[in-house]
Write an enzyme that holds these catalytic residues in place. Sequence first.
Site, PDB file in Angstrom:
ATOM      1  N   GLY A  50       0.690  -1.264   0.068  1.00  0.00           N
ATOM      2  CA  GLY A  50      -0.127  -0.158  -0.190  1.00  0.00           C
ATOM      3  C   GLY A  50       1.023   1.284   0.016  1.00  0.00           C
ATOM      4  N   GLN A  75       2.420  10.479   1.371  1.00  0.00           N
ATOM      5  CA  GLN A  75       3.745   9.704   1.065  1.00  0.00           C
ATOM      6  C   GLN A  75       4.534  10.378   0.064  1.00  0.00           C
ATOM      7  OE1 GLN A  75       2.349   5.512   2.110  1.00  0.00           O
ATOM      8  NE2 GLN A  75       4.216   5.558   3.077  1.00  0.00           N
ATOM      9  N   CYS A 115       6.861   0.415   6.557  1.00  0.00           N
ATOM     10  CA  CYS A 115       6.145   1.715   6.207  1.00  0.00           C
ATOM     11  C   CYS A 115       7.309   2.361   5.017  1.00  0.00           C
ATOM     12  CB  CYS A 115       5.691   2.825   7.071  1.00  0.00           C
ATOM     13  SG  CYS A 115       5.067   4.246   6.221  1.00  0.00           S
ATOM     14  N   LEU A 116       6.906   2.504   3.726  1.00  0.00           N
ATOM     15  CA  LEU A 116       7.779   3.037   2.798  1.00  0.00           C
ATOM     16  C   LEU A 116       8.483   4.412   3.368  1.00  0.00           C
ATOM     17  CD1 LEU A 116       5.678   2.355  -0.370  1.00  0.00           C
ATOM     18  CD2 LEU A 116       7.694   1.019   0.357  1.00  0.00           C
ATOM     19  N   HIS A 138      -3.966   0.931   7.677  1.00  0.00           N
ATOM     20  CA  HIS A 138      -2.209   1.545   7.799  1.00  0.00           C
ATOM     21  C   HIS A 138      -2.282   2.883   6.701  1.00  0.00           C
ATOM     22  CE1 HIS A 138       2.607   1.136   7.611  1.00  0.00           C
ATOM     23  NE2 HIS A 138       1.965   2.129   6.721  1.00  0.00           N
ATOM     24  N   GLU A 139      -2.964   2.624   5.505  1.00  0.00           N
ATOM     25  CA  GLU A 139      -3.111   3.438   4.550  1.00  0.00           C
ATOM     26  C   GLU A 139      -3.796   4.693   5.077  1.00  0.00           C
ATOM     27  OE1 GLU A 139      -0.672   3.390   2.763  1.00  0.00           O
ATOM     28  OE2 GLU A 139      -0.008   1.157   3.066  1.00  0.00           O
ATOM     29  N   HIS A 145      -2.415   7.222   7.180  1.00  0.00           N
ATOM     30  CA  HIS A 145      -1.813   8.002   6.596  1.00  0.00           C
ATOM     31  C   HIS A 145      -2.521   9.269   5.948  1.00  0.00           C
ATOM     32  CE1 HIS A 145       2.123   6.304   6.118  1.00  0.00           C
ATOM     33  NE2 HIS A 145       1.794   5.440   5.858  1.00  0.00           N
TER      34      HIS A 145
HETATM   35  C1  4LI Z   1       8.531  -8.597  -1.530  1.00  0.00           C
HETATM   36  C2  4LI Z   1       7.952  -8.784  -2.678  1.00  0.00           C
HETATM   37  C3  4LI Z   1       8.093  -9.431   8.196  1.00  0.00           C
HETATM   38  C4  4LI Z   1       8.612  -8.295   8.599  1.00  0.00           C
HETATM   39  C5  4LI Z   1       6.971  -9.748   7.893  1.00  0.00           C
HETATM   40  C6  4LI Z   1       7.996  -8.213  -0.232  1.00  0.00           C
HETATM   41  C7  4LI Z   1       6.297  -8.628  -2.902  1.00  0.00           C
HETATM   42  C8  4LI Z   1       7.535  -6.923   8.570  1.00  0.00           C
HETATM   43  C9  4LI Z   1       6.144  -8.676   7.527  1.00  0.00           C
HETATM   44  C10 4LI Z   1       6.561  -7.999  -0.172  1.00  0.00           C
HETATM   45  C11 4LI Z   1       6.398  -7.390   8.178  1.00  0.00           C
HETATM   46  C12 4LI Z   1       5.957  -8.178  -1.448  1.00  0.00           C
HETATM   47  C13 4LI Z   1       4.973  -5.785   4.856  1.00  0.00           C
HETATM   48  C14 4LI Z   1       3.808  -4.184   5.766  1.00  0.00           C
HETATM   49  C15 4LI Z   1       5.100  -5.540   6.767  1.00  0.00           C
HETATM   50  C16 4LI Z   1       8.135  -5.851   9.046  1.00  0.00           C
HETATM   51  C17 4LI Z   1       3.280  -1.984   3.527  1.00  0.00           C
HETATM   52  C18 4LI Z   1       6.812  -7.971   2.128  1.00  0.00           C
HETATM   53  C19 4LI Z   1       5.605  -6.078   0.884  1.00  0.00           C
HETATM   54  C20 4LI Z   1       6.055  -7.655   3.572  1.00  0.00           C
HETATM   55  C21 4LI Z   1       4.857  -5.920   2.151  1.00  0.00           C
HETATM   56  C22 4LI Z   1       1.270  -1.526   4.911  1.00  0.00           C
HETATM   57  C23 4LI Z   1       2.194  -2.821   7.078  1.00  0.00           C
HETATM   58  C24 4LI Z   1       2.274  -2.757   4.530  1.00  0.00           C
HETATM   59  C25 4LI Z   1       4.670  -8.897   7.289  1.00  0.00           C
HETATM   60  C26 4LI Z   1       8.815  -4.456  10.996  1.00  0.00           C
HETATM   61  C27 4LI Z   1       5.330  -0.907   2.952  1.00  0.00           C
HETATM   62  N1  4LI Z   1       4.317  -4.631   4.662  1.00  0.00           N
HETATM   63  N2  4LI Z   1       5.557  -6.347   5.929  1.00  0.00           N
HETATM   64  N3  4LI Z   1       4.034  -4.567   6.944  1.00  0.00           N
HETATM   65  N4  4LI Z   1       6.142  -7.466   0.996  1.00  0.00           N
HETATM   66  N5  4LI Z   1       5.330  -6.311   3.505  1.00  0.00           N
HETATM   67  N6  4LI Z   1       2.863  -3.063   5.819  1.00  0.00           N
HETATM   68  N7  4LI Z   1       5.593  -6.296   8.202  1.00  0.00           N
HETATM   69  N8  4LI Z   1       8.501  -5.624  10.304  1.00  0.00           N
HETATM   70  N9  4LI Z   1       4.444  -1.534   4.060  1.00  0.00           N
HETATM   71  O1  4LI Z   1       8.051  -4.741   8.185  1.00  0.00           O
HETATM   72  O2  4LI Z   1       2.970  -1.995   2.391  1.00  0.00           O
HETATM   73  S1  4LI Z   1       0.543  -2.361   6.438  1.00  0.00           S
HETATM   74 CL1  4LI Z   1       4.169  -7.889  -1.307  1.00  0.00          CL
HETATM   75 NI    NI Z   2       2.940   3.351   5.503  1.00  0.00          NI
END
Ligand code: 4LI
Ligand code: NI
Length: 188
Positions: free
Chosen positions: A60, A65, A110-111, A153-154, A157
């Site tokens: 997301g 952002q 989060c990005l 989460h989004e 934001h």
């Molecule tokens: C590669 C290809 C481990 C650590 C597991 C990666 C395709 C964390 C999780 C992804 C964690 C994809 C994600 C979010 C977490 C961690 C978001 C990898 C992308 C895992 C998304 C919005 C929170 C969302 C599950 C601190 C940028 N995303 N992991 N949290 N993935 N991704 N969030 N947590 N621990 N964030 O980060 O998009 S809600 Cl899909």
């Molecule tokens: Ni975020």
Amino acid sequence: MILMKDIVREGHPTLRQRAEEVKFPLSAEDKKLAEELMEYVVNSQDEEMIEKYDLRPGVGIAAPQVNVAKRIFAIHFDEDSGENLSIIAINPKIVSHSVEKAYLASGEGCLSVDRFIPGYVPRYARITVKASDLEGKEYKMRLKGLPAIAFQHELDHLNGVMFFDHINPDNPFAEIENAIAISRDIEE
Ligand code: 4LI
Ligand code: NI
């Protein structure tokens, strides 16, 4: 095309603002922004695009952002992540939610946050949401699991809220009452 250099990081004031409602019909600018947000999340899950453009994976991304304080975000889960969801949400809202909560066992990323912040982020386990699409047509859907977490989460934001605001400062891993842990990994 949105790149990591376009994404503002924690400390930037836009991330702490309440974003503005969007009016329909969408301006060409707003439509392009919404499409580019979706393009980013799709590309960020594609290995070749990640390498080529040095993207950080996400499911997301919200307009604030990329330094635009408008109520727009995009969420995309690839079919083989076990979920199947691809939405542009304009002026989104949660119309009802479960009493039960949920959190990602691995915490949230989060990005706009370049550091690892450990801890559970309590969210609603299930939500019913309303939002408008690019055409201004309102839709309603129920979400649970990772999509429900990502939507909350989004939406945060758009209200100037960061995921770590929800982490218990005394004990980041304190048990959350009436909550289910989501431990399934996103991809891999
Ligand atoms: C590669 C290809 C481990 C650590 C597991 C990666 C395709 C964390 C999780 C992804 C964690 C994809 C994600 C979010 C977490 C961690 C978001 C990898 C992308 C895992 C998304 C919005 C929170 C969302 C599950 C601190 C940028 N995303 N992991 N949290 N993935 N991704 N969030 N947590 N621990 N964030 O980060 O998009 S809600 Cl899909
Ligand atoms: Ni975020």
